[in-house]
Design a protein around this motif. Structure first.
Motif, mmCIF file in Angstrom:
data_model
loop_
_atom_site.group_PDB
_atom_site.id
_atom_site.type_symbol
_atom_site.label_atom_id
_atom_site.label_comp_id
_atom_site.label_asym_id
_atom_site.label_seq_id
_atom_site.Cartn_x
_atom_site.Cartn_y
_atom_site.Cartn_z
ATOM 1 N N MET A 1 0.531 -1.175 0.063
ATOM 2 C CA MET A 1 0.246 -0.104 0.006
ATOM 3 C C MET A 1 0.602 0.803 0.064
ATOM 4 N N THR A 2 0.652 2.387 -0.411
ATOM 5 C CA THR A 2 1.285 3.345 -1.188
ATOM 6 C C THR A 2 0.541 4.124 -0.466
ATOM 7 N N LEU A 3 1.480 4.786 1.298
ATOM 8 C CA LEU A 3 0.717 6.260 1.518
ATOM 9 C C LEU A 3 1.325 7.212 1.161
ATOM 10 N N GLY A 4 1.025 7.488 0.482
ATOM 11 C CA GLY A 4 1.335 8.992 -0.464
ATOM 12 C C GLY A 4 1.046 10.446 0.375
ATOM 13 N N ALA A 5 1.864 10.860 0.350
ATOM 14 C CA ALA A 5 2.102 12.547 1.208
ATOM 15 C C ALA A 5 0.187 12.850 0.175
ATOM 16 N N ASP A 6 0.216 12.718 -0.609
ATOM 17 C CA ASP A 6 -1.052 13.590 -1.165
ATOM 18 C C ASP A 6 -2.125 13.851 -0.230
ATOM 19 N N VAL A 7 -2.628 12.220 -0.142
ATOM 20 C CA VAL A 7 -3.733 12.338 0.538
ATOM 21 C C VAL A 7 -4.197 12.713 1.300
ATOM 22 N N TYR A 8 -3.539 13.701 2.057
ATOM 23 C CA TYR A 8 -3.704 13.964 3.166
ATOM 24 C C TYR A 8 -3.169 15.526 3.015
ATOM 25 N N GLU A 9 -3.466 16.169 1.879
ATOM 26 C CA GLU A 9 -3.073 17.311 1.069
ATOM 27 C C GLU A 9 -3.578 18.720 2.269
ATOM 28 N N TYR A 10 -3.361 19.733 2.407
ATOM 29 C CA TYR A 10 -4.018 20.643 3.324
ATOM 30 C C TYR A 10 -4.455 21.846 1.696
ATOM 31 N N ALA A 11 -5.712 21.896 1.842
ATOM 32 C CA ALA A 11 -6.330 23.133 0.927
ATOM 33 C C ALA A 11 -6.722 23.895 1.142
ATOM 34 N N PRO A 12 -5.626 24.605 0.152
ATOM 35 C CA PRO A 12 -5.692 26.141 0.281
ATOM 36 C C PRO A 12 -7.212 26.404 1.021
ATOM 37 N N GLN A 13 -7.793 28.350 1.052
ATOM 38 C CA GLN A 13 -8.573 28.583 1.174
ATOM 39 C C GLN A 13 -9.620 28.600 0.339
ATOM 40 N N THR A 14 -10.560 28.507 -0.329
ATOM 41 C CA THR A 14 -11.065 27.984 -1.705
ATOM 42 C C THR A 14 -12.488 28.699 -1.754
ATOM 43 N N ALA A 15 -12.817 28.862 0.236
ATOM 44 C CA ALA A 15 -14.741 28.470 -0.351
ATOM 45 C C ALA A 15 -14.857 30.399 0.390
ATOM 46 N N HIS A 16 -15.692 30.521 0.182
ATOM 47 C CA HIS A 16 -16.303 31.663 0.208
ATOM 48 C C HIS A 16 -17.265 31.803 1.207
ATOM 49 N N PRO A 17 -17.542 33.307 1.864
ATOM 50 C CA PRO A 17 -19.020 33.060 2.775
ATOM 51 C C PRO A 17 -20.042 33.556 1.482
ATOM 52 N N PRO A 18 -21.304 32.264 2.144
ATOM 53 C CA PRO A 18 -22.244 32.272 0.704
ATOM 54 C C PRO A 18 -23.097 33.924 0.544
ATOM 55 N N GLY A 19 -23.019 34.658 1.830
ATOM 56 C CA GLY A 19 -23.464 35.845 1.578
ATOM 57 C C GLY A 19 -22.921 36.548 -0.110
ATOM 58 N N GLU A 20 -22.035 36.420 -0.167
ATOM 59 C CA GLU A 20 -21.018 37.030 -1.211
ATOM 60 C C GLU A 20 -21.681 36.798 -2.485
ATOM 61 N N VAL A 112 9.496 10.363 5.856
ATOM 62 C CA VAL A 112 9.319 11.315 4.037
ATOM 63 C C VAL A 112 9.890 10.033 3.439
ATOM 64 N N SER A 113 10.992 8.990 3.514
ATOM 65 C CA SER A 113 11.039 8.021 3.217
ATOM 66 C C SER A 113 9.581 6.714 2.810
ATOM 67 N N ARG A 114 9.372 6.566 3.988
ATOM 68 C CA ARG A 114 7.956 5.670 3.753
ATOM 69 C C ARG A 114 6.663 6.555 3.131
ATOM 70 N N ASN A 115 6.754 7.653 2.421
ATOM 71 C CA ASN A 115 6.068 8.241 1.750
ATOM 72 C C ASN A 115 4.618 8.649 2.873
ATOM 73 N N VAL A 116 4.647 8.859 4.037
ATOM 74 C CA VAL A 116 4.193 9.633 5.172
ATOM 75 C C VAL A 116 4.223 10.692 5.148
ATOM 76 N N LEU A 117 5.130 11.376 5.284
ATOM 77 C CA LEU A 117 5.358 12.917 5.169
ATOM 78 C C LEU A 117 6.248 13.465 4.184
ATOM 79 N N PRO A 118 5.606 15.005 3.230
ATOM 80 C CA PRO A 118 6.371 15.017 2.341
ATOM 81 C C PRO A 118 8.155 16.188 2.347
ATOM 82 N N SER A 119 7.818 16.337 4.156
ATOM 83 C CA SER A 119 8.931 16.510 4.167
ATOM 84 C C SER A 119 9.472 16.148 5.968
ATOM 85 N N THR A 120 10.794 17.115 6.266
ATOM 86 C CA THR A 120 10.676 16.952 7.348
ATOM 87 C C THR A 120 10.871 18.532 7.978
#
Length: 367
Positions: A1-20, A112-120
């Motif tokens: 099983m590949t435990l790629g770090a991209d599975v847990y990537e942090y999503a940048p702010q893209t949502a906006h208040p529904p009021g907009e 990092v070597s086991r693809n759990v984290l993208p960096s140290t």
């Protein structure tokens, strides 16, 4: 099983208040906030608070907006949920900023070597990666959880090494084992498989690595080969993932067939002899392995499986007179096991010096 770090990537702010979106919808339709308040029966103040993002947009309000704007209530609810999630994520980010030092407890380079984290790097994003990897909400939750687990661990080492590295290795093994398709565990099936498993000792190491997992899966045992992390000193582990599925994880740390097979059958001993509530973490180099009842039983099971009772009289004669070393090969051939296993046992029982007979041991690597 590949435990790629991209599975847990942090999503940048893209949502906006529904009021907009509401403000844009009103402008497109030529509807004022005052008019919207009249049409929905809500106060002008409340409508303005929704537009400004200071008031939540409830499911009931979403239905009212659907009737006035024509945009489905599901759209308004989705916008609100995305916005509230984004706010919660940012609030969590602020809380985690003070906890990034927790990362320093872990072998980051190996993760990092086991693809759990993208960096140290000791960053909030990496902390989030690690928490997601362990499936916990926060460092404190992890510490509390592991504190309870460790009380239930049976470990054959008097002074456990780095527990963070140990928890990491165990999590890696568990995640891999969960992906292995197994039949429901049957004790009788595993017992019936023991002769076939034992017969593999005479084969080349590549055959063990390829065939053992499939054989074990027939009996409900997920066999994982997972090299140990630094400062864990683990040789193997046994844990029940469900009542119908056991995990046996081997580090293969010694890279010789005598150690491999003894550890393998030792772990199967835990599966067959001991309950489903405990996790067994084994370091067969510790003194407590000779005193802990469960470890003593697992050792006895492994020894008796490799050299069954019907071969013990011949083995005792060999133990008294193991030389010339060709005697070992003849005994191993009659017993149907690899000669390296016999050498390892004779060394352990001080019938041979540890430098004698090692050429008969097969060496291997998981790399």
């Amino acid at each position: 099983m590949t435990l790629g770090a991209d599975v847990y990537e942090y999503a940048p702010q893209t949502a906006h208040p529904p009021g907009e979106t509401l403000k844009e919808a009103l402008e497109e339709r030529g509807i004022t906030q005052v008019d919207l308040a009249r049409r929905t029966g809500l106060s002008t103040k409340h409508i303005n608070q929704i537009v400004q993002g200071s008031a939540a947009l409830s499911p009931e309000t979403a239905l009212l907006l659907e009737r006035v704007t024509g945009l489905p209530a599901t759209v308004w609810n989705a916008l609100e949920a995305a916005w509230r999630t984004q706010l919660a994520r940012e609030e969590e980010r602020e809380r985690l900023k003070d906890q990034v030092d927790w990362l320093g407890n872990f072998p980051l380079a190996e993760l990092v070597s086991r693809n759990v984290l993208p960096s140290t790097a000791r960053t909030v994003d990496n902390l989030r990666h690690l928490l997601a990897f362990f499936g916990v909400a926060s460092p404190q939750v992890a510490e509390n959880l592991w504190g309870g687990y460790r009380a239930a661990f049976r470990r054959s080492t008097a002074a456990p090494p780095n527990e963070y590295a140990t928890s990491t290795w165990l999590r890696l093994a568990v995640l891999e084992a969960r992906e292995i398709d197994c039949r429901p565990y049957r004790r009788e099936t595993l017992q019936d498989l023991l002769p076939a498993l034992r017969a593999l000792t005479t084969r080349e190491p590549q055959a063990w690595i390829e065939e053992l997992p499939g054989l074990c899966a027939r009996a409900g045992v997920a066999l994982v080969f997972s090299p140990a992390l630094k400062n864990t000193r683990l040789s193997g582990a046994t844990r029940w993932l469900t009542p119908d599925k056991a995990m046996v994880a081997l580090t293969c740390r010694y890279k010789t067939d005598d150690q491999f097979w003894f550890t393998f059958f030792h772990e199967l001993g835990h599966v067959l002899l001991h309950g489903k509530r405990l996790t067994f973490l084994d370091d067969d180099g510790s003194d407590s392995a000779d005193t802990d009842p469960s470890e003593v039983e697992a050792n006895a099971f492994a020894a008796a499986t490799l050299i069954p009772a019907e071969h013990m009289p011949a083995y005792e004669a060999l133990r008294r007179n193991p030389k010339p070393l060709t005697n070992i090969k003849r005994f191993a051939a009659r017993a149907g096991i690899a000669p390296g296993i016999v050498v390892g046992r004779l060394q352990h029982e001080n019938a041979l010096l540890f430098r004698e007979g090692n050429a008969m041991k097969r060496r291997f690597s998981l790399d």
